[in-house]
Design an enzyme around this catalytic site. Structure first.
Site, PDB file in Angstrom:
ATOM      1  N   ARG A 231      36.091  24.550  44.289  1.00 29.24           N
ATOM      2  CA  ARG A 231      37.126  24.552  43.253  1.00 29.24           C
ATOM      3  C   ARG A 231      38.313  25.436  43.626  1.00 29.24           C
ATOM      4  O   ARG A 231      39.302  25.479  42.896  1.00 29.24           O
ATOM      5  CB  ARG A 231      36.545  25.008  41.903  1.00 29.24           C
ATOM      6  CG  ARG A 231      35.874  23.891  41.122  1.00 29.24           C
ATOM      7  CD  ARG A 231      35.611  24.282  39.691  1.00 29.24           C
ATOM      8  NE  ARG A 231      36.838  24.623  38.971  1.00 29.24           N
ATOM      9  CZ  ARG A 231      36.847  25.173  37.761  1.00 29.24           C
ATOM     10  NH1 ARG A 231      35.704  25.455  37.154  1.00 29.24           N
ATOM     11  NH2 ARG A 231      37.984  25.460  37.166  1.00 29.24           N
ATOM     12  N   LYS A 232      38.228  26.135  44.744  1.00 31.87           N
ATOM     13  CA  LYS A 232      39.349  26.950  45.180  1.00 31.87           C
ATOM     14  C   LYS A 232      40.341  26.098  45.967  1.00 31.87           C
ATOM     15  O   LYS A 232      40.005  25.020  46.461  1.00 31.87           O
ATOM     16  CB  LYS A 232      38.857  28.124  46.035  1.00 31.87           C
ATOM     17  CG  LYS A 232      37.781  28.970  45.357  1.00 31.87           C
ATOM     18  CD  LYS A 232      38.214  29.472  43.996  1.00 31.87           C
ATOM     19  CE  LYS A 232      37.191  30.420  43.371  1.00 31.87           C
ATOM     20  NZ  LYS A 232      35.981  29.755  42.883  1.00 31.87           N
TER      21      LYS A 232
END
Length: 379
Positions: A181-182
């Site tokens: 999710r980064k």
């Protein structure tokens, strides 16, 4: 279905991974060193030390700063649970200080009020990539002779007062995440930046079993080398396969952030003036990387927020609850008893994460906006 997030992977990642596999080095080798050097250069740090994830990066940073049993570390309750867990793993006690409603970051005034004779550090979290008030927190640490460590899990590419997060302008240890999710993702992984060579050397020892001579050094040596283990270390290594992905991602970081900021600006404009939807305003001294787009549902409860999210899901729009309040999780209530941090609790109950990823089409963006506005009007 429009998902909440989607990592941007392409042919460059595939080519670098294939090249790495063919090289015969697949863990803690030249690709990791190359990724460390590239990341350090990108954020303006003297040294970067890759780890298996950001939680292990935080753990090692706390240990390298001398944090251990009997110590306290001031930290925000408004974060993913790993921020506080790393303090417990180091043997210390997390002491929470509430946040500011407008930033979702720790309130420096409350952080200083939480300092006791046992406090040894402040862990500053750049929540969803939005820089904390480092100048103020640094001044507090200077007054009380504390270490300042940055949890920059989400903050790759963000800037504070014109400087990239990770450049060690305010603290000697900054920790990043490369979770899917980064913005920069290696599948999983972490990085610590530091301007202190001695700290960098200690971190490299700690991440690989305390081994005095690593595998690459032995491989390159023209004489027989035997390692020793002068300290107790951990197996917190990053693989070369992951580092290859990270290198490709890092080369596109500026473009990815630019696209994310465009999408966030469209959301901001669409939700401005809504009776129920409150976007967050970017401070003048920061530049957010827009790792996550959060909107507050004003005047609502956690139950109403969940109903709103279900309505979005029923129409094919994924979302997530706002940032958790760690002190309300069962394992923390059991360990420390009930605690109250009302600003964090209200933000947790009212905020929602909306879809944001570079591959979103104009139609995707307009669909999210329309569905969000429709269901917000029903609250």
């Amino acid at each position: 279905m429009i998902p909440l997030a989607k990592p941007e992977m392409g042919e460059e990642e595939i080519a670098l991974v294939a090249d790495t596999i063919r090289s015969g080095w697949i863990t803690q080798g030249p690709r990791v060193a190359e990724f460390e050097a590239a990341f350090a250069a990108k954020v303006g740090a003297a040294h970067a030390v890759a780890t298996s994830n950001c939680t292990t990066a935080l753990h090692l940073s706390l240990l390298a700063a001398g944090i251990g049993p009997g110590d306290e570390v001031v930290v925000s309750p408004h974060s993913f649970i790993a921020s506080a867990n790393a303090i417990l793993h180091a043997g210390a006690r997390p002491v929470f200080a509430d946040i500011k409603a407008e930033t979702l970051n720790m309130d420096p005034r409350l952080a200083e009020a939480a300092v006791t004779p046992r406090t040894r550090a402040i862990l500053a979290i750049h929540q969803v990539g939005r820089p904390a008030e480092l100048e103020e927190l640094g001044a507090i640490c200077a007054r009380h002779k504390l270490a300042l460590i940055e949890d920059a899990a989400c903050a790759a590419g963000s800037t504070y007062r014109g400087r990239p997060i990770g450049g060690n302008a305010h603290s000697p240890l900054v920790c990043f995440s490369f979770h899917p999710r980064k913005i920069v993702s290696t599948g999983d992984g972490g990085m610590i930046t530091t301007g202190d060579e001695a700290l960098a050397q200690k971190l490299r020892l700690l991440r690989q079993h305390g081994m005095s001579v690593n595998d690459r050094q032995r491989h390159q040596s023209r004489t027989v080398m035997a390692e020793t283990y002068p300290i107790l270390g951990f197996n917190y290594r990053l693989t070369d396969v992951q580092a290859a992905i990270g290198l490709a991602q890092l080369r596109r970081l500026d473009g990815m952030i630019g696209r994310r900021r465009e999408i966030a600006a469209r959301y901001d404009a669409a939700f401005a003036g809504s009776a129920r939807l409150m976007p967050f305003a970017e401070p003048a001294d920061c530049r957010w990387n827009q790792q996550t787009y959060l909107v507050r549902l004003t005047g609502t409860t956690g139950a109403a927020r969940d109903g709103f999210m279900q309505g979005l899901l029923d129409e094919g729009i994924a979302s997530r609850r706002g940032i958790m309040s760690i002190h309300r999780e069962p394992c923390y209530v059991e360990r420390f008893g009930p605690q109250s941090f009302p600003v964090s609790e209200q933000a947790s109950d009212q905020c929602v994460c909306l879809p944001l990823y570079t591959q979103m089409t104009d139609a995707d963006i307009e669909s999210v906006i329309a569905v969000v506005r429709r269901h917000a009007a029903r609250l």
